[in-house]
Design a protein around this motif. Structure first.
Motif, PDB file in Angstrom:
ATOM      1  N   VAL A 173       0.867  -1.173   0.000  1.00 51.62           N
ATOM      2  CA  VAL A 173       0.000   0.000   0.000  1.00 51.62           C
ATOM      3  C   VAL A 173       0.905   1.224   0.000  1.00 51.62           C
ATOM      4  CG1 VAL A 173      -0.215   0.023   2.527  1.00 51.62           C
ATOM      5  CG2 VAL A 173      -1.938   1.168   1.120  1.00 51.62           C
ATOM      6  N   ALA A 174       0.587   2.201  -0.830  1.00 52.25           N
ATOM      7  CA  ALA A 174       1.504   3.329  -1.008  1.00 52.25           C
ATOM      8  C   ALA A 174       0.758   4.582  -1.428  1.00 52.25           C
ATOM      9  CB  ALA A 174       2.565   2.985  -2.066  1.00 52.25           C
ATOM     10  N   SER A 175       1.408   5.718  -1.196  1.00 53.08           N
ATOM     11  CA  SER A 175       0.895   7.021  -1.617  1.00 53.08           C
ATOM     12  C   SER A 175       1.705   7.527  -2.803  1.00 53.08           C
ATOM     13  CB  SER A 175       0.985   8.029  -0.465  1.00 53.08           C
ATOM     14  OG  SER A 175       0.199   7.619   0.630  1.00 53.08           O
ATOM     15  N   GLY A 176       1.008   8.043  -3.796  1.00 53.43           N
ATOM     16  CA  GLY A 176       1.674   8.530  -5.000  1.00 53.43           C
ATOM     17  C   GLY A 176       2.305   9.899  -4.856  1.00 53.43           C
ATOM     18  N   SER A 270      -0.795  10.276   2.781  1.00 54.18           N
ATOM     19  CA  SER A 270      -1.715   9.859   3.825  1.00 54.18           C
ATOM     20  C   SER A 270      -1.208  10.299   5.192  1.00 54.18           C
ATOM     21  CB  SER A 270      -1.862   8.329   3.796  1.00 54.18           C
ATOM     22  OG  SER A 270      -2.539   7.868   4.948  1.00 54.18           O
ATOM     23  N   ARG A 271      -2.130  10.537   6.113  1.00 53.92           N
ATOM     24  CA  ARG A 271      -1.731  10.787   7.503  1.00 53.92           C
ATOM     25  C   ARG A 271      -1.332   9.491   8.200  1.00 53.92           C
ATOM     26  NH1 ARG A 271      -5.982  13.952   6.220  1.00 53.92           N
ATOM     27  NH2 ARG A 271      -5.753  16.217   6.505  1.00 53.92           N
ATOM     28  N   GLU A 291       8.584   6.651   3.015  1.00 54.04           N
ATOM     29  CA  GLU A 291       7.907   7.943   3.057  1.00 54.04           C
ATOM     30  C   GLU A 291       6.948   8.179   1.904  1.00 54.04           C
ATOM     31  OE1 GLU A 291      11.847  10.040   1.067  1.00 54.04           O
ATOM     32  OE2 GLU A 291      11.326  10.428   3.154  1.00 54.04           O
ATOM     33  N   SER A 292       7.052   7.422   0.821  1.00 47.55           N
ATOM     34  CA  SER A 292       6.119   7.570  -0.293  1.00 47.55           C
ATOM     35  C   SER A 292       6.248   6.379  -1.219  1.00 47.55           C
ATOM     36  CB  SER A 292       6.386   8.862  -1.078  1.00 47.55           C
ATOM     37  OG  SER A 292       7.423   8.690  -2.032  1.00 47.55           O
ATOM     38  N   GLY A 293       5.326   6.302  -2.183  1.00 45.14           N
ATOM     39  CA  GLY A 293       5.341   5.205  -3.131  1.00 45.14           C
ATOM     40  C   GLY A 293       6.362   5.349  -4.236  1.00 45.14           C
TER      41      GLY A 293
END
Length: 388
Positions: A173-176, A270-271, A291-293
């Motif tokens: 699961v990751a943030s773009g 995301s928080r 820290e990020s995707g």
């Protein structure tokens, strides 16, 4: 020895190891940007390279960049750069819609090419460029530098050594980071999926390539793509702009080993969780967090547990994976991974060019990865499972 999945190399394509590889960088701007934050710090430190030339969108902007960075030759067009006898390797560091023209010009001039990822604006364009490279008979490389990141290479090593036993499944699961509620003016072109520079192609593409390096290739995929924020706003001005690029990418699939994959990329940050990658096996587990995707440039840590161990233990990346001494000073810089991973890839390219090896992903590999992304897009569009 040729690395699995990469093309074999003719000795005629090698450059002399006794002289530096002369680089011509397409897209180095005096205003800053990716090339100045990654390619420039790496090339300025690596032995065996000499940044001889750059090109920009105009003679004036090229001249300004040449003066700022001390590059001897500054050209107002890509065509002039690729025709220069002072250039051995053309590096394409411009927006994705401009890759095709720059790459074809370099291939037509018979020059080796490193093109940033994505190689082309979609699968058909990537296939066209790979076919052109085959006809030209020159060395090609694609900037999938997450493969050169020390933590990623360590994860691959741990899996290969049997740290987790047989891999049963992996979940991510990751943030773009981008494609969220606001965008920077310079990133407006990322909003339009027709430009080929989306959350699916860039952070997801880099990360899934690293996943396949560690765990193997996909055989089938299912997917859901969605644009949940069709209107976003420009940072600073609040100007509204349409977004057609998917800001949610959810896919599942199966690897050649039989392992099951689940991955979800969300836009923005995301928080809670911004990067969490688990590899679960018959004998243990690995967890990579960050820290990020954008695995190609993110700071990540590796933890693991196996057998009767309870919980997870930190697994620091061994020094042997930081195998390019010239880049060591970058590790003292915040977010050093941006330039370090690019530099580590350049070090492998140097060996490929001078020794005839094939350790760096080439255009043929880029097409393989584009085909995976295309399969994900088709799976999402049809609601069916697609064979890769």
């Amino acid at each position: 020895m040729t690395s699995p999945g990469f093309s074999s190399v003719s000795p005629l394509s090698r450059l002399s190891p006794s002289s530096p590889v002369r680089v011509g960088l397409v897209g180095l701007s005096a205003r800053g940007g990716w090339a100045s934050r990654s390619h420039l710090p790496a090339l300025s430190r690596l032995k065996g390279y000499e940044l001889r030339a750059l090109s920009a969108s105009s003679e004036a902007s090229a001249r300004a960049a040449g003066e700022k960075y001390g590059v001897p030759l500054a050209f107002g067009s890509t065509g002039e750069l690729v025709r220069s006898d002072e250039v051995d390797l053309v590096v394409v560091s411009v927006r994705v819609p401009l890759h095709r023209e720059a790459v074809l010009a370099a291939l037509d001039a018979g020059k080796a090419v490193l093109c940033e990822w994505p190689l082309g604006n979609g699968l058909a364009e990537a296939e066209e460029l790979a076919a052109a490279a085959d006809r030209a008979g020159v060395r090609t490389f694609v900037g999938l530098q997450a493969r050169s990141a020390p933590p990623v290479r360590y994860v691959r090593e741990l899996v290969a050594e049997g740290r987790v036993g047989e891999v049963l499944s992996t979940s991510l699961v990751a943030s773009g980071r981008g494609w969220g509620p606001t965008f920077e003016p310079s990133g407006a072109y990322l909003l339009d999926e027709r430009n080929g520079a989306t959350m699916l192609t860039i952070p997801f593409g880099h990360t899934v390539d690293a996943l396949t390096m560690a765990l193997g290739e996909f055989t089938e995929v299912s997917a859901t793509l969605a644009t949940r924020r069709p209107v976003v706003r420009e940072a600073g001005t609040g100007r509204a702009a349409p977004m057609t690029a998917a800001d949610q990418v959810a896919m599942s699939g199966r690897l050649a080993s039989g392992a099951v994959v689940s991955a979800h990329f969300r836009s923005g940050l995301s928080r809670g969780t911004n990067f969490h990658w688990e590899i679960n096996g018959t004998d243990g587990d690995l967890v990579v967090t960050g820290e990020s995707g954008h695995l190609q440039q993110a700071a990540v840590t590796v933890r693991g547990g196996r057998g009767t161990e309870r919980g997870l233990t930190a697994l620091p990346v061994p020094a042997r994976h930081f195998a390019v001494p010239e880049l060591d000073e970058l590790r003292a810089v915040p977010s050093y991974e941006v330039a370090y991973n690019v530099g580590a890839q350049y070090a492998r390219i140097l060996g490929d060019l001078t020794e005839g090896t094939a350790h760096t992903p080439d255009f043929a590999h880029a097409v393989r990865r584009h085909r995976l992304l295309d399969a994900i897009g088709r799976a999402a569009a049809t609601g069916t499972r697609v064979t890769v």
